[in-house]
Each structure stands twice: as structure tokens, then as C-alpha cells.
Scaffold this motif. Structure first.
Motif, PDB file in Angstrom:
ATOM      1  N   CYS A  94      -2.262   0.461  -4.576  1.00 24.65           N
ATOM      2  CA  CYS A  94      -1.993  -1.030  -4.025  1.00 24.65           C
ATOM      3  C   CYS A  94      -1.546  -1.897  -5.154  1.00 24.65           C
ATOM      4  CB  CYS A  94      -3.265  -1.398  -3.340  1.00 24.65           C
ATOM      5  SG  CYS A  94      -4.000  -0.243  -2.218  1.00 24.65           S
ATOM      6  N   GLY A 152      -2.104   4.271   1.172  1.00 23.61           N
ATOM      7  CA  GLY A 152      -3.220   3.398   0.698  1.00 23.61           C
ATOM      8  C   GLY A 152      -3.856   4.074  -0.799  1.00 23.61           C
ATOM      9  N   PHE A 175       0.776  -1.026  -0.064  1.00 18.67           N
ATOM     10  CA  PHE A 175       0.055  -0.046  -0.062  1.00 18.67           C
ATOM     11  C   PHE A 175       0.774   1.305   0.055  1.00 18.67           C
ATOM     12  CE2 PHE A 175      -1.864  -3.533   2.200  1.00 18.67           C
ATOM     13  CZ  PHE A 175      -3.182  -3.334   1.534  1.00 18.67           C
TER      14      PHE A 175
END
Length: 788
Positions: free
Chosen positions: A722, A719, A715
Motif C-alpha cells: 500500500c 492489498g 493497494f
């Protein structure tokens, strides 16, 4: 399985046979440890360290003193197994119990004790050998019989010897040089793999002396599996498999590919072939959890047994209707191989696990539309409810190479009407699979229920589709106007459209978790090895670790992050800050289990003005990552992590960043390079890549990586980007795996912070209770029709 091969011959006393493991086992020996003349006082134990306790060959001999007064053997006790059961390893005697504790947990709550007791009767000594499984597992419902037999030796003349082969779920023991043999099957829950311990122990009141102990780790100690279908073949594991994951959901074996939260229980319904590791015979398998980490397997919820699904029960969704009544919508391949949509409901709502499901007698509820190929119409989405009192759902399809999300409406979940135009379609994209449509809050990281529809412009809607042709999931963010059944994405759909994951991540499914007010997504993570390897290993495919997702503050993309429950599994933690990595250097991360870890790292960059110019002809990040892999020196990058790395670095999976300049701005690319992940040939070692939408002038470059034996989920940028990879190292396995932070650029970078944890093994698909095999896998005429 079969026992390890034994040679046998007639004992010198001519009264019995002697059995001993064949000498070829020595081909598998490694890491020998030994000790001599170790006194064990009464009530003491000695841990045997330096070997793999779950996969070992152990030889031990005991000398006894003061044999003049052993306990008297009750003359009514003639059955050695009964004696061992009454006087198990926890019962103190005089000379004994002493022996080995195999597959023992650190706190000794789980242990399999192989031990001796010495008695006297009629002026002579009697030696009893026992194998005590009563504490072998914390699980209930297992056969934990204690076994026992007499050993025909004279302890005044001979030492008492024991040899034990430990192989995960089988313990074979040879007492008195092979005069007495006891084999047991055990199924520990805590003492699995690296968590197993081995002890020599003495729980008698008199001391004994370990005159000699030799022990070896045993490599790939394969007991031959039989072809018989047993409970173990349905729910167990082939334990000697380095690529099975520890905290990612996967079925016990065979092939796999809509989750739900209901009354305090998470349900994972997934496509599964219970008869083999390849695609076919598709059922809806069913596991349940209270925390999304530990999963209990149940009987399949759906099996292909009826004309409307006889050729397979394919993907679909679960929905909670008013009155707290769950239903299933799923695609069935009927007896003419048409993809039709079907309905099923729970048989017993009072069952907290919803084990049994009943197919609606009027299935199919939706047939293939005119003009659509019979096998291009599948995967009903989670339905949502609108103000007009109707439910909606979408179904993936294709016509003339145009991907389509057909929109259907209903008031009763039985009678469905197709809307006069699709919710969305895109030319040139082929078949759409596993569509998902859900709202995300504009100004919150919380999840939104699927039926939330744009209150005062507070939500955007996400349309996710899987493209059969590419095997990738793409998503768009936009506005949904229910009055017009119109979806308007912020950007046109192309093959550069946003993706949940730029690696192996497909057929994803999200659901709203009302308990923690979050949206969770899980996906199928395919293998990267040939089908022949799947057949040999007996399983195929896993699921990604569950992720929460929400709309980024920039409103342009989703953020994904591992669910917080992973912290339940944390073991050892290590951390450091402000460590400079010069160009061409690396720093080993020690103190954790590198094959089973959660790693967070952040980098600060200086000299950003030194960034290379991005070639304007190179716009595909995966192509850039492939051409400029981890071995290719740049200026600012590659820097990141080397996961599942061998000591000599010949095996490694590199997850890294590069920073470029383009049109006066900085561009960050994240890569996952599998090119050196394994010495094994015939694997898919594709390198993956994606852009990370951050400004390295303002933000540190962060990476979080979950490492789980054969899967690496990464990640980037908190995030924003990914990448999931499947890898199959041959050297960097288990304890032999290493983890490094590295910088192969010419400019230095600073690790502002690194935190890493060992991740303990989750309890996945372990049978915790006796679960019957209900006769529920066919439709039951009219039984639940009225309950909708």
C-alpha cells in the motif's frame, strides 16, 4: 465573511441607491453560456448547464404578457418579507413565482429560490422580490429565514431583471438592476460543489419569457473571511479549497493526528488543535458515525485543562471493560512537560454518543519510569485481558536510542505495575510512538478481539510501532507467550521491516469491530506543503480511508483493503476488459469523476522472459522508483495509472509497476511517482516504492486506487503493498482532472479488467443537531471513580 464588493450610486428617480457587483468580477469569469427568448410555461423550469453552478454569476431578464389581470395584493399585506414567507416558491400564483433555483439538487429537494411575483393594487403593478431558503438544506437547526422586498419598477414598461452571485454557501441577488438586493447564507448537504444545479423556473399559471440569460463560472470567487470566531469557524469549511477531501475524514479546520465501536456507534477520537492549523494546544477531538463513512462532529472529549495534561492531551486508546463500560487511556504532558498516563471515563453511559468524559481524579495513573527522558514515554495501547485476570498494555518509549515497548499490568485499570522486562525493544531505532499490539487469525480474514490469545496456535500477534526519527509505521508478525510475557517475531526488526504503507501514513491505530468481526486500521496522513500553506488554508492533515486488515495466506505479511462501506458512495461506474496497451501508449478512463474515484485494474503480462535484470546493488525499492520514474522507459514497465492528470499530461501522479528478474525469479516493484504531481513549487514530491510479493507467472498484477482531490491511496497485489501520497495539482482540479491507464514499457501489457466508480461526497463533520457546549473538560473529583 464579507459581501462581494459593490459599487453604488443614486438612482435616476432620486429616491434610492442602486448597487451592483464591481466590474472586476469579470476577471474571474469563464465558460459563458447564454440564451434568448426562451418561453417558460406555467409550472416549468429550464436547467442552466455548462457552468459551475456552485460558483457562478448569473444575469437573467423576464418579459411578461397579459399584465392586465395580475393578482390583487391584499391591502393588509404591507410587509414584503411576510408575503414571501406565506407565498414561498412552492405556492402557485398568476405572475410568479418565477426566477432562479440556485444550489439545487437534481431532484429539487434542496434549492434556494430567488424569485419575483407581480401583483396589482390601486390600478398599478407591484413587483415583489423574494429569497426563499426554506428548502436550502436537508439539515436541521439552521436559520432558513425567507427574505423579501418590493422592487421599484413598472413591469409594463421595464423587463424584470435579476443578477445572482452564487458562491457555495452565499447567494447575493440584485433585482431590478440593483434597486433591491438580498443576500442569504445557505448550507446545502447534497448540492455541494459539482453536485449543484441551477435552473430558471416559473411556478405561476401565466407564461413568462426569458428575454436573455447570461451565466459564467467564476474562478476562486473569494468572499473575504473575517477574524471573528463563529460556529462556522468551529464546524464549517472554507469551501473554495480544491485540496479538501470528499470521502476521507478530516476536521473542519486546523491541525489533526483511537477509534472505538460502542453500542452501535463508531467513535473517532483524534488529536486536534482547535485554535490553529499547526501543532499545539492538543485536544482529543471527537466525531461519531454509524457507518465509518459519514461523521458527526461533537465537542472535544478531552482538553488540556488539568495539571496532569495542561501541556497537551496526546495519543492513547479506548477499551471496553466488563459490564460494557468504555474507558480512555491517554498521554498527558503535565505542568512540568513530563509525559504521564491518564484515565478518563464517560459521564453518562445512556448518552449514545458519549459526548462528555470525566478525567479520573487520581491522575496520573502512570509516571515516567526512572532513567527515561520526560518526553519519551507515551501513547498507551489498547489493553488486552489474559487468563490470570490481569489487563496488559504497552507504552512507547526510548532509552539510549533503543526503542522500547514497556509492558504494564493491572487488575483495576487504576493501579498499574510495570513488568520487569519490556514486551520488545530494538537498539538503534530511537523513540517508539503509537504502539499497537493485536492478534490476527492464521486461517481467516475476520478480525480478532484484542484479548484473543493463541487458542491452539490459531493466531499470530502483530506488533506495530511508529519511529519518530523516520515518521513511518513498521510492523512485525510473531508469537506471543503471555505466561512469560514474551514476544517472538518471525523476523528481526530492521528499517526494511514490513510497513503498513510505504508513503505518507503514520500514527496508525487499529480496533476490533465486533459488528462485522473485522479489524480496522486508520492513520494520520500528513501534508506535503509548507506550514505557511497550512496557515493560509486553515487546516492541516487528514486521516486515511478506513482499511480492514488480516494475515495473508503466506503468513508473512498483512493484507489491507478499503472497508466495503465505500460502496455506499459509488456513483457512475465504467468498466472494460481485455484491452491491450502497446508500449508507450495510454488509455483515458472516461465517464467518472476523475478527482473523486475508486479504480480497480488488473494487468496480464506476456513475454515475461524479456524482463530486465534487477541491479543487485539496488535493493531499496523507493530508490529504484526514484531513479526509474514513470518517464523512464523499461521493458516490462512502467505500467499502471496516471491519476489527477491534466489534459496536456504536464501534471500527473503515476502509480505503476515494474517487473524485473533476479536470481531466476521475478520481482515486482510498485511505485507512486509524485515528481510531476503539481506545477507548484516548494512541495514534498517524494517518490515512494515497495516490493509486491506476487509471482507474475501465476498471478495478474492488480492495483486499486482511491483518488480524493489531494490524497491518493493505492493497494497493489490485492492489498499486499500500500502507498499513500498527498498531491496538490494546480491544473488537474475538479472537473479538469483526468485519469489514464498507461504503459511506458517497450513490451505490451493487457488490461484484463478495469472497473471504476465516481465516489460521491460523504457527510463529514456536518453538524446534524444542536449540540450543547458542556462544562466537562476538567476532572470532577470522585464523580466516576467507583464506576470502574
Amino acid at each position: 465573511m464579507q459581501s462581494f464588493p459593490r459599487s453604488l450610486w443614486l438612482d435616476q428617480n432620486k429616491k434610492q441607491l442602486v448597487q451592483w457587483p464591481i466590474v472586476e468580477i469579470e476577471m474571474l469569469h469563464e465558460n459563458e453560456v447564454g440564451l434568448q427568448d426562451k418561453k417558460l410555461e406555467g409550472g416549468s423550469l429550464h436547467e442552466v448547464v455548462g457552468i459551475t453552478a456552485s460558483q457562478a454569476d448569473v444575469k437573467i431578464s423576464f418579459k411578461l404578457t397579459d399584465l392586465e389581470e395580475p393578482e390583487e395584493l391584499d391591502e393588509s399585506w404591507t410587509d414584503p418579507q411576510l408575503i414571501c414567507s406565506k407565498m414561498d416558491a412552492s405556492k402557485k400564483g398568476k405572475f410568479g413565482p418565477f426566477g432562479l433555483l440556485a444550489l439545487a439538487s437534481r431532484d429539487l429537494t434542496e434549492q434556494t429560490a430567488i424569485f419575483f411575483r407581480v401583483f396589482q393594487t390601486n390600478g398599478r403593478c407591484v413587483v415583489l422580490m423574494c429569497s426563499d431558503q426554506s428548502r436550502s438544506s436537508a439539515r436541521n437547526g439552521l436559520d432558513k429565514t425567507t427574505y423579501g422586498a418590493f422592487v421599484d419598477i413598472d413591469p409594463k414598461q421595464d423587463e424584470i431583471s435579476l443578477r445572482t452571485l452564487v458562491d457555495h454557501s452565499i447567494v447575493e441577488s440584485f433585482g431590478g438592476g440593483g434597486k433591491t438586493c438580498i443576500t442569504s447564507r445557505v448550507y446545502p448537504t447534497f448540492t455541494v460543489g459539482e453536485d449543484a444545479h441551477l435552473f430558471a423556473f416559473n411556478n405561476g399559471t401565466e407564461s413568462v419569457v426569458v428575454s436573455e440569460l447570461n451565466a459564467w463560472s467564476v474562478l476562486h470567487f473569494d468572499h473575504v473571511q473575517s477574524n471573528t470566531i463563529t460556529l462556522e469557524s468551529l464546524f464549517g469549511l472554507r469551501l473554495e479549497q480544491p485540496y479538501r477531501t470528499a470521502f476521507h475524514f478530516q476536521p473542519p479546520q486546523n491541525w489533526m493526528n483511537g477509534p472505538m465501536y460502542y453500542n452501535g456507534v463508531y467513535h473517532n477520537f483524534y488529536q486536534h488543535n482547535p485554535f490553529g492549523p499547526l501543532f499545539g494546544n492538543i485536544h482529543w477531538a471527537h466525531s461519531v458515525s454509524h457507518d465509518l463513512i459519514n461523521w458527526i462532529p461533537l465537542e472535544p472529549a478531552l482538553a488540556p485543562t488539568d495539571p496532569f495534561d495542561i501541556n497537551g492531551c496526546y495519543s492513547g486508546s479506548t477499551i471496553i471493560l466488563p459490564g460494557n463500560k468504555p474507558v480512555m487511556l491517554y498521554t498527558g504532558a503535565d505542568n512540568k512537560s513530563h509525559q504521564v498516563q491518564n484515565l478518563a471515563v464517560p459521564k453518562d453511559l445512556s448518552d449514545p454518543y458519549l459526548r462528555e468524559w470525566v478525567k479520573y481524579s487520581g491522575n496520573p495513573i502512570i509516571n515516567v519510569p526512572d532513567g527515561i527522558k520526560k518526553d519519551d514515554f507515551r501513547d498507551p495501547s489498547t489493553a488486552w485481558f489474559a487468563d490470570d485476570g490481569k489487563w496488559r498494555m504497552i507504552i512507547g518509549s526510548n532509552k539510549d536510542n533503543t526503542g522500547i515497548a514497556f509492558l504494564y499490568q493491572t487488575e483495576d485499570f487504576i493501579n498499574w505495575t510495570r513488568y520487569n522486562s519490556p514486551l520488545y525493544k530494538v537498539e538503534g531505532t530511537g523513540v517508539w510512538e503509537c504502539p499497537d499490539f493485536f492478534p490476527v487469525w492464521v486461517d481467516s480474514t475476520n478480525g480478532a478481539d484484542t484479548s484473543v490469545i493463541n487458542p491452539s496456535d490459531q493466531v499470530k500477534h502483530v506488533l506495530k510501532v511508529g519511529l519518530l526519527e523516520t515518521g513511518k509505521d513498521y510492523y512485525m508478525i510473531g508469537n506471543y507467550i503471555p505466561e512469560k510475557e514474551l514476544y517472538i517475531p518471525q523476523n528481526d526488526f530492521t528499517l526494511s521491516t514490513l510497513r503498513y504503507d510505504y508513503g505518507k501514513y503514520y500514527a496508525s491505530k487499529s480496533f476490533f469491530d465486533p459488528l462485522k468481526k473485522r479489524r480496522i486500521v486508520m492513520a494520520w496522513v500528513n501534508e506535503s506543503h509548507p506550514e505557511a500553506d497550512a496557515v493560509a488554508r486553515g487546516w492541516f492533515g487528514i486521516q486515511s480511508f478506513p482499511r480492514t486488515l488480516w494475515l495473508d495466506r503466506n503468513k508473512k505479511q498483512l493484507i489491507q483493503w478499503p472497508i466495503e462501506e465505500i460502496e455506499m458512495l459509488y456513483g457512475n461506474k465504467i468498466a472494460f476488459q481485455n484491452t491491450k496497451l502497446e508500449g508507450g501508449s495510454l488509455h483515458e478512463v472516461v465517464g467518472i469523476t476523475a478527482s473523486q474515484a475508486d479504480v480497480k485494474i488488473s494487468f496480464k503480462l506476456t513475454n515475461l522472459e524479456e524482463a530486465e535484470e534487477l541491479d543487485k546493488t539496488s535493493i531499496d525499492p523507493q530508490l529504484i522508483c526514484s531513479e526509474k520514474d514513470a518517464s523512464n522507459k523499461g521493458k516490462l514497465g512502467p505500467f499502471g495509472l496516471l491519476a489527477l492528470t491534466s489534459k496536456d499530461l504536464t501534471e500527473q501522479t503515476a502509480i505503476f509497476f515494474r517487473v524485473f528478474k533476479s536470481n531466476g525469479q521475478y520481482v515486482v516493484i510498485m511505485c507512486s511517482d509524485q515528481s510531476r504531481s503539481s506545477k507548484m513549487n516548494g512541495l514534498d514530491k517524494t517518490t515512494y516504492g515497495g516490493y509486491v510479493d506476487i509471482d507474475p507467472q501465476q498471478d495478474e498484477i492488480s492495483l486499486r486506487t482511491l483518488i480524493d482531490h489531494s490524497v491518493i491511496e493505492s493497494f497493489g497485489g490485492g492489498g499486499k503493498t500500500c502507498i499513500t501520497a498527498r498531491v496538490y495539482p494546480t491544473l488537474a482540479i475538479g472537473k479538469n482532472a483526468r485519469l489514464f491507464a498507461f504503459n511506458n514499457g517497450t513490451e505490451s501489457v493487457v488490461i484484463s479488467e478495469l472497473s471504476a466508480w465516481s465516489v460521491n461526497k460523504a457527510r463529514i463533520n456536518i453538524v446534524e443537531e444542536t449540540i450543547s457546549c458542556p462544562d466537562h473538560l476538567s476532572s470532577e473529583e470522585g464523580q466516576n471513580d467507583a464506576e470502574l
